[in-house]
Design an enzyme around this catalytic site. Sequence first.
Site, short mmCIF file in Angstrom:
data_model
loop_
_atom_site.label_atom_id
_atom_site.label_comp_id
_atom_site.label_asym_id
_atom_site.label_seq_id
_atom_site.Cartn_x
_atom_site.Cartn_y
_atom_site.Cartn_z
N LYS A 1 0.93 -1.23 -0.10
CA LYS A 1 0.75 -0.02 -0.31
C LYS A 1 0.56 1.28 -0.22
O LYS A 1 0.58 2.04 -0.87
CB LYS A 1 -0.79 0.10 0.77
CG LYS A 1 -2.31 -1.14 0.71
CD LYS A 1 -2.90 -0.99 2.06
CE LYS A 1 -4.00 -1.90 1.98
NZ LYS A 1 -5.03 -1.97 3.14
N ASN B 1 -5.04 1.99 -1.79
CA ASN B 1 -5.40 0.68 -1.73
C ASN B 1 -6.37 0.51 -3.23
O ASN B 1 -6.87 -0.94 -3.98
CB ASN B 1 -6.39 0.18 -0.52
CG ASN B 1 -7.83 0.87 -0.47
OD1 ASN B 1 -7.73 2.23 -0.99
ND2 ASN B 1 -8.80 -0.07 -0.48
N GLY C 1 0.21 0.16 6.76
CA GLY C 1 -1.16 0.92 5.29
C GLY C 1 -2.16 0.41 5.62
O GLY C 1 -2.49 2.09 5.92
N LEU D 1 8.11 0.62 18.19
CA LEU D 1 7.89 1.92 18.31
C LEU D 1 8.29 3.15 17.73
O LEU D 1 7.12 3.82 17.83
CB LEU D 1 8.63 1.89 20.58
CG LEU D 1 7.76 3.60 20.69
CD1 LEU D 1 6.47 2.89 21.27
CD2 LEU D 1 9.09 2.89 22.38
#
Length: 497
Positions: free
Chosen positions: A299, A320, A364, A387
């Site tokens: 994506k 998408n 994505g 993180l």
Amino acid sequence: MELPKICLVLTGKTLKEDLEILNKYRKYIDMVELRVDHLDDDERLYVRRFPSLAKIPCLLTIRRKIDGGQFVEGESARTILFARALSFADEDKSQNFQFVDFEEDFHIPSLEEATLAFGTQIIRSVHAMNEPIHNIANRLQKLKGSRFEIPKIAFMPETLDDVTNLFKEASLLRDNNHILVAMGNVGIPTRLLGAKLKNFLTYTTAPDQMENVSNITHIDVTQLKNIYHFREVTDQTKIFGITGWPLTGTSSPVIHNAGFDNHGMNSLYIPFAAETFDQALRFADTVGIEGMSVTVPHKEAVLDKASYVDDCAKDIGASNTLVRRGCQWFAYNTDAYGFSKALLEFTGFKNLKRKKVAIIGAGGAAKAIAYAVKELGADACVFNRTLKKAKMLAEKYGFKYASLGPESNEMLKKYSQIIIQTTSKGMHAKGPSNADNDPIYFYEFNGTEIVFDIIYMPAETPIMARAREAGCRSCNGILMLRYQGYKQFELFTGVPY
């Protein structure tokens, strides 16, 4: 040009089983392949009877182990079986096998002469079970022993590029007196686009026997008709599709092909698995894909390849949906729209103001959902194993962020009014929750949380099962899939779904 025939591959242990399967799915097919190598030993003695019982054109195949079959007894035994099955030919050709599959290295003059005399046509085949074949045109020419034989090439592709090459070479062929097949999940487009390959036939299997051909991947015969409308597909059909990796299961073809059917459009939507997005683009250019849905992990890669990116996809940082306009690709994002509509419909909320929301994952799909959550007014926290990725996504929208693990349990409790699961963990999962299939396995539900998992296969993921048992409301991603698909359909065709 004549369209490909639909050939049902029969892999039962007995002729009775095969006949039952044939009769169950007869209305979907043009012919059958009797895989003698799958029959029990004593059943093989009565193969000669099969065409008269089947009452449909029959292809005789005794596939060796080396070629992906079950036969291991040696060439002498196989020759005797072929001779027995082809012997005592009837003047009525419908009572005989009308086709027989002989491999490129199987040349028994007496059998070949008998097929000519009896009107049985030879399919001369080569099977490469562990590697692709590239020089398609040359191999076809070498396989074609005479104008009466149909050459067949079947190989296992390493990447989608091998399948793309097959379509390139097939575009130069002038007739449909051949069979070209790429096996496995990556080869699925060759099963569905037989007309573009100018194939003589396409092989399919009954859902009852799919496990018997799992090593080569067939489309089951009911899906071939009901989802992919195989008999209506021509070289004039517009092609759309979905790409991703590994793309082992998707319901998008059901949605889009039903839409095309309802609007009377000569269009088809297919899956094509691509390990890299560049492979997907090369395939799309070769086959003439008009538009495609893009799923994990491609994506983000879409944005660098598109000539135009709409504001929503640009803000999200992922697309998408790709639509071809002329020679250019236009990128959109319908995930955010589909998620918002599905979540509000499920919860009954008008927006998410004053709601504490946990977004699980930072890929994505999470990018589109974070965008939608911000638009809906929620206070959210992004949880992710890496993180740094959680921080990047969260700070873009003024959200909190935390690592995805037991150390963040207290933070998850604080943002647990709505928990949105965006990772691939749980996809195709079976059995109870664990660290491998449930991204928040460490969290104990109290029964008040709302859980939205974007996965829809299975219908209830392990995290959803745990939530339900605790008394929570939970929803899978099927509504999101439908709504984002409806929006895609409109972008593809210019017509509301």
